[in-house]
Design a protein around this motif. Structure first.
Motif, PDB file in Angstrom:
ATOM      1  N   ARG A  33      10.861 -27.329  65.108  1.00  0.00           N
ATOM      2  CA  ARG A  33       9.919 -27.732  66.157  1.00  0.00           C
ATOM      3  C   ARG A  33       8.865 -26.639  66.343  1.00  0.00           C
ATOM      4  NH1 ARG A  33      11.973 -29.626  72.058  1.00  0.00           N
ATOM      5  NH2 ARG A  33      12.558 -27.411  72.237  1.00  0.00           N
ATOM      6  N   LEU A  34       7.616 -27.019  66.141  1.00  0.00           N
ATOM      7  CA  LEU A  34       6.503 -26.100  66.345  1.00  0.00           C
ATOM      8  C   LEU A  34       5.979 -26.250  67.763  1.00  0.00           C
ATOM      9  CD1 LEU A  34       6.681 -26.602  63.188  1.00  0.00           C
ATOM     10  CD2 LEU A  34       4.276 -25.944  63.106  1.00  0.00           C
ATOM     11  N   SER A  35       5.772 -25.134  68.428  1.00  0.00           N
ATOM     12  CA  SER A  35       5.354 -25.167  69.831  1.00  0.00           C
ATOM     13  C   SER A  35       3.955 -25.762  69.963  1.00  0.00           C
ATOM     14  CB  SER A  35       5.372 -23.757  70.415  1.00  0.00           C
ATOM     15  OG  SER A  35       4.446 -22.922  69.735  1.00  0.00           O
ATOM     16  N   ASP A  36       3.638 -26.239  71.170  1.00  0.00           N
ATOM     17  CA  ASP A  36       2.333 -26.834  71.417  1.00  0.00           C
ATOM     18  C   ASP A  36       1.208 -25.815  71.248  1.00  0.00           C
ATOM     19  OD1 ASP A  36       3.631 -29.197  71.968  1.00  0.00           O
ATOM     20  OD2 ASP A  36       3.708 -28.830  74.139  1.00  0.00           O
ATOM     21  N   SER A  37       1.517 -24.554  71.485  1.00  0.00           N
ATOM     22  CA  SER A  37       0.489 -23.508  71.387  1.00  0.00           C
ATOM     23  C   SER A  37       0.475 -22.854  70.009  1.00  0.00           C
ATOM     24  CB  SER A  37       0.731 -22.443  72.463  1.00  0.00           C
ATOM     25  OG  SER A  37       2.021 -21.839  72.297  1.00  0.00           O
ATOM     26  N   TYR A  38       1.119 -23.487  69.019  1.00  0.00           N
ATOM     27  CA  TYR A  38       1.252 -22.866  67.698  1.00  0.00           C
ATOM     28  C   TYR A  38      -0.117 -22.566  67.081  1.00  0.00           C
ATOM     29  CZ  TYR A  38       2.567 -22.209  62.813  1.00  0.00           C
ATOM     30  OH  TYR A  38       2.733 -21.690  61.561  1.00  0.00           O
ATOM     31  N   VAL A  39      -1.039 -23.527  67.132  1.00  0.00           N
ATOM     32  CA  VAL A  39      -2.348 -23.351  66.493  1.00  0.00           C
ATOM     33  C   VAL A  39      -3.146 -22.256  67.179  1.00  0.00           C
ATOM     34  CG1 VAL A  39      -4.524 -24.481  65.929  1.00  0.00           C
ATOM     35  CG2 VAL A  39      -2.367 -25.745  65.725  1.00  0.00           C
ATOM     36  N   ASP A  40      -3.162 -22.253  68.527  1.00  0.00           N
ATOM     37  CA  ASP A  40      -3.914 -21.232  69.268  1.00  0.00           C
ATOM     38  C   ASP A  40      -3.328 -19.838  69.030  1.00  0.00           C
ATOM     39  OD1 ASP A  40      -5.546 -23.219  70.255  1.00  0.00           O
ATOM     40  OD2 ASP A  40      -4.334 -23.496  72.077  1.00  0.00           O
ATOM     41  N   ASP A  41      -1.987 -19.748  69.047  1.00  0.00           N
ATOM     42  CA  ASP A  41      -1.353 -18.451  68.810  1.00  0.00           C
ATOM     43  C   ASP A  41      -1.629 -17.962  67.397  1.00  0.00           C
ATOM     44  OD1 ASP A  41      -0.348 -18.427  71.371  1.00  0.00           O
ATOM     45  OD2 ASP A  41       1.572 -19.334  70.795  1.00  0.00           O
ATOM     46  N   TYR A  42      -1.624 -18.871  66.453  1.00  0.00           N
ATOM     47  CA  TYR A  42      -1.857 -18.499  65.059  1.00  0.00           C
ATOM     48  C   TYR A  42      -3.277 -17.955  64.882  1.00  0.00           C
ATOM     49  CZ  TYR A  42      -2.087 -18.940  59.955  1.00  0.00           C
ATOM     50  OH  TYR A  42      -2.232 -18.669  58.623  1.00  0.00           O
ATOM     51  N   ARG A  43      -4.255 -18.634  65.456  1.00  0.00           N
ATOM     52  CA  ARG A  43      -5.637 -18.206  65.327  1.00  0.00           C
ATOM     53  C   ARG A  43      -5.897 -16.903  66.083  1.00  0.00           C
ATOM     54  NH1 ARG A  43      -8.679 -24.063  66.237  1.00  0.00           N
ATOM     55  NH2 ARG A  43      -8.106 -24.956  64.184  1.00  0.00           N
ATOM     56  N   SER A  44      -5.190 -16.703  67.178  1.00  0.00           N
ATOM     57  CA  SER A  44      -5.372 -15.484  67.963  1.00  0.00           C
ATOM     58  C   SER A  44      -4.521 -14.330  67.443  1.00  0.00           C
ATOM     59  CB  SER A  44      -5.025 -15.765  69.431  1.00  0.00           C
ATOM     60  OG  SER A  44      -5.810 -16.813  69.955  1.00  0.00           O
ATOM     61  N   MET A  45      -3.830 -14.556  66.329  1.00  0.00           N
ATOM     62  CA  MET A  45      -2.956 -13.545  65.712  1.00  0.00           C
ATOM     63  C   MET A  45      -1.845 -13.104  66.653  1.00  0.00           C
ATOM     64  SD  MET A  45      -5.465 -11.140  63.419  1.00  0.00           S
ATOM     65  CE  MET A  45      -6.532 -11.866  62.159  1.00  0.00           C
ATOM     66  N   ARG A  46      -1.406 -14.049  67.487  1.00  0.00           N
ATOM     67  CA  ARG A  46      -0.224 -13.812  68.300  1.00  0.00           C
ATOM     68  C   ARG A  46       0.977 -14.478  67.622  1.00  0.00           C
ATOM     69  NH1 ARG A  46      -3.862 -15.396  72.476  1.00  0.00           N
ATOM     70  NH2 ARG A  46      -2.857 -17.458  72.478  1.00  0.00           N
ATOM     71  N   PRO A  47       2.208 -14.038  67.911  1.00  0.00           N
ATOM     72  CA  PRO A  47       3.392 -14.677  67.305  1.00  0.00           C
ATOM     73  C   PRO A  47       3.443 -16.159  67.624  1.00  0.00           C
ATOM     74  CG  PRO A  47       3.999 -12.591  68.339  1.00  0.00           C
ATOM     75  CD  PRO A  47       2.579 -12.868  68.752  1.00  0.00           C
ATOM     76  N   ALA A  48       3.349 -16.979  66.600  1.00  0.00           N
ATOM     77  CA  ALA A  48       3.409 -18.429  66.778  1.00  0.00           C
ATOM     78  C   ALA A  48       4.887 -18.853  66.799  1.00  0.00           C
ATOM     79  CB  ALA A  48       2.663 -19.139  65.657  1.00  0.00           C
ATOM     80  N   ARG A  49       5.243 -19.513  67.869  1.00  0.00           N
ATOM     81  CA  ARG A  49       6.665 -19.840  68.073  1.00  0.00           C
ATOM     82  C   ARG A  49       7.076 -21.047  67.239  1.00  0.00           C
ATOM     83  NH1 ARG A  49       9.622 -21.155  73.896  1.00  0.00           N
ATOM     84  NH2 ARG A  49      11.725 -21.481  73.028  1.00  0.00           N
ATOM     85  N   VAL A  50       8.197 -20.861  66.506  1.00  0.00           N
ATOM     86  CA  VAL A  50       8.781 -21.936  65.702  1.00  0.00           C
ATOM     87  C   VAL A  50      10.273 -21.987  66.027  1.00  0.00           C
ATOM     88  CG1 VAL A  50       9.263 -22.791  63.392  1.00  0.00           C
ATOM     89  CG2 VAL A  50       7.092 -21.658  63.864  1.00  0.00           C
ATOM     90  N   GLU A  51      10.750 -23.159  66.374  1.00  0.00           N
ATOM     91  CA  GLU A  51      12.165 -23.320  66.736  1.00  0.00           C
ATOM     92  C   GLU A  51      12.908 -24.025  65.605  1.00  0.00           C
ATOM     93  OE1 GLU A  51      12.272 -25.489  70.356  1.00  0.00           O
ATOM     94  OE2 GLU A  51      11.123 -24.004  71.514  1.00  0.00           O
TER      95      GLU A  51
END
Length: 396
Positions: A107-125
Motif C-alpha cells: 500500500r502506497l500512502s496518499d502523500s507518496y508522490v509529494d514526498d517523493y518529489r520533495s525528496m522526503r521518505p515516501a511511505r510504503v506499507e
C-alpha cells in the motif's frame, strides 16, 4: 547333537515362525518404505516450494500502483505479478491475506508522490501473513523494494555531485566455501537418524513373541526342558530376531539412498553425493545395530509374563536411543568422538559426515561398529543369566 547344531536348530525354528507371521512381515515392510518415503516427501515439498515462485511468479496486490510506475516495472521484472486494488481498510487487507490468493499487499500512502518529489521518505506499507507459507516470497518482495530505494538514493546523490559510494564506507564481500554436499548434510542431518530407528521396530515382534509370547503359551518351559544349553536357546532367538532387522535395515537404507539420489536436490542448493560403495560401508558398520536392538528387546521381554506386557515395555525402552538423535542436533554441537559411542546417534553422525564428502577416518567406523556390539553382548549375557536362574524357572 553338538552345541553348534542345537543353536542352528533354534535359529531356523524361530526364523521359520517369523516368516509365517504376517503381522511381523507387515511391520517390516511398513518401516522399510515409510521412513524413506517420509524423508523424500519432505524434501520434495521443499523443492516444489522453491520452484513454484520461479514458474508461476509472486502474486502481489498493490494499492495505489499508479503513484509509482517505475517501482511497478521493477517488480514485474522480478517475476512479480501485480494486481491493482482500490483503497482497502486494515480488516479488508487481513481478510484478503487469509485467502492465500496473494503473497502480500503493498500500500502506497496518499502523500507518496509529494514526498517523493520533495525528496522526503515516501511511505510504503507491506502487509503479509507471517503464519502462511509465503515467507520466501515476501522476502523476495522486500529485496526488490530495498534495491529500488538504493537506486533512488544513488541517483539523488549523483544529482548533488556526491558519489553513492559515500553511503558505503565499508564494502563487504562474502565467499561461501561450503559445498552443496555439506549443506545437504547439515540441513537433513536430523532426518538421517530416522533411517536407523526402524532397526528397533523390525525385530520387535520376533523378539517379543519368541520370549514373552512363548512364556504366555507355556511353550518356553518345554524348550528349557530340552537337552540344550540355555546359551543355544538365547543365541538362536537373538540371531533370528537380528536377521529380520538386518534385512529390513539394509533394504531401507538402499531405498533411502535411491530416493535421495533421484530427488533434484540441486534446485534447493543441495546434493547427495554418497556413492553405493559408501552405502555398503554404512550397511556393514550398521550390522551391529540390529544385533543390539534384538538383544535389548529380548532382555526386556524375557521378564514379561504376557506378550502385551512385553510389547509395551520394549516399545517404551526403544524410545531411549531416539532421544540423543533429536536432542543433539537441537543443541547444535560440533561432531565429537563420544557421539560415535552412542547407538543410532553414532550412525547418524557417521552418515552425516560421509555425506559431507569429507574423510572420516577409521576410528568412527570402529567405534560405531564396536559400541553397539558390546551393548548387544551385554544384553545377551544378561538374558542368558536370567534364564538360568532358579527364581526365573520357578516363575514359569
Amino acid at each position: 547333537m553338538s552345541g553348534r547344531a542345537k543353536f542352528v536348530v533354534v535359529f531356523f525354528k524361530e526364523l521359520r515362525e517369523t516368516l509365517r507371521d504376517k503381522r511381523a512381515l507387515g511391520m517390516v515392510l511398513l518401516f522399510v518404505l515409510m521412513y524413506p518415503m517420509l524423508v523424500g516427501g519432505v524434501l520434495q515439498q521443499q523443492i516444489s516450494r522453491a520452484l513454484k515462485p520461479e514458474k508461476e511468479g509472486i502474486e502481489l496486490t498493490v494499492i495505489g500502483a499508479a503513484r509509482a510506475p517505475t517501482l511497478m516495472a521493477q517488480l514485474k521484472q522480478k517475476n512479480v505479478n501485480i494486481t491493482t486494488a482500490g483503497p482497502m481498510t486494515e480488516e479488508a487487507i487481513t481478510a484478503l491475506l487469509r485467502t492465500q490468493k496473494t503473497a502480500a499487499v503493498l500500500r502506497l500512502s496518499d502523500s507518496y508522490v509529494d514526498d517523493y518529489r520533495s525528496m522526503r521518505p515516501a511511505r510504503v506499507e507491506l502487509w503479509y501473513d507471517s503464519a502462511s507459507d509465503n515467507g520466501r516470497k515476501v522476502g523476495d518482495i522486500e529485496h526488490v523494494l530495498r534495491s529500488y530505494g538504493n537506486t533512488i538514493a544513488g541517483a539523488r546523490l549523483l544529482a548533488h555531485g556526491v558519489s553513492p559510494a559515500t553511503l558505503h564506507p565499508v564494502q563487504l564481500q562474502k565467499y561461501d566455501t561450503g559445498t552443496s554436499a555439506s549443506r545437504s548434510a547439515s540441513v537433513i542431518g536430523t532426518m538421517l537418524g530416522m533411517f536407523f530407528i526402524p532397526a528397533f521396530f523390525f525385530c520387535l515382534s520376533t523378539a517379543v513373541d519368541s520370549t514373552a509370547g512363548e512364556r504366555e503359551r507355556r511353550s518356553l518351559e518345554v524348550l528349557l526342558a530340552q537337552p540344550a544349553h540355555t546359551r543355544d536357546l538365547v543365541m538362536g532367538k537373538w540371531l533370528a530376531a537380528s536377521c529380520v532387522s538386518i534385512v529390513g535395515l539394509t533394504l531401507e537404507l538402499c531405498i533411502a539412498h535411491a530416493v535421495l539420489k533421484y530427488l533434484p536436490l540441486e534446485e534447493i542448493g543441495m546434493s547427495w553425493r554418497l556413492s553405493w560403495l559408501d552405502l555398503l560401508y554404512v550397511c556393514v558398520v550398521s550390522l551391529t545395530l540390529p544385533l543390539f536392538a534384538a538383544a535389548l528387546e529380548i532382555a526386556l521381554s524375557i521378564n514379561a509374563r504376557t506378550f502385551k506386557e512385553a510389547q509395551t515395555t520394549a516399545s517404551f525402552a526403544i524410545m531411549l536411543p531416539i532421544v540423543p538423535v533429536i536432542v543433539v542436533p537441537m543443541l547444535n554441537l560440533n561432531t565429537a568422538t563420544w557421539m560415535y559411542l552412542v547407538p543410532v546417534l553414532s550412525h547418524q553422525t557417521l552418515l552425516r559426515e560421509m555425506a559431507k564428502g569429507q574423510a572420516v577416518g577409521l576410528l568412527p567406523f570402529v567405534l560405531t561398529f564396536g559400541a553397539s556390539l558390546v551393548l548387544a553382548l551385554l544384553c545377551v549375557a544378561f538374558t542368558q543369566r536370567r534364564m538360568q536362574s532358579d527364581r526365573y524357572l520357578m516363575s514359569l
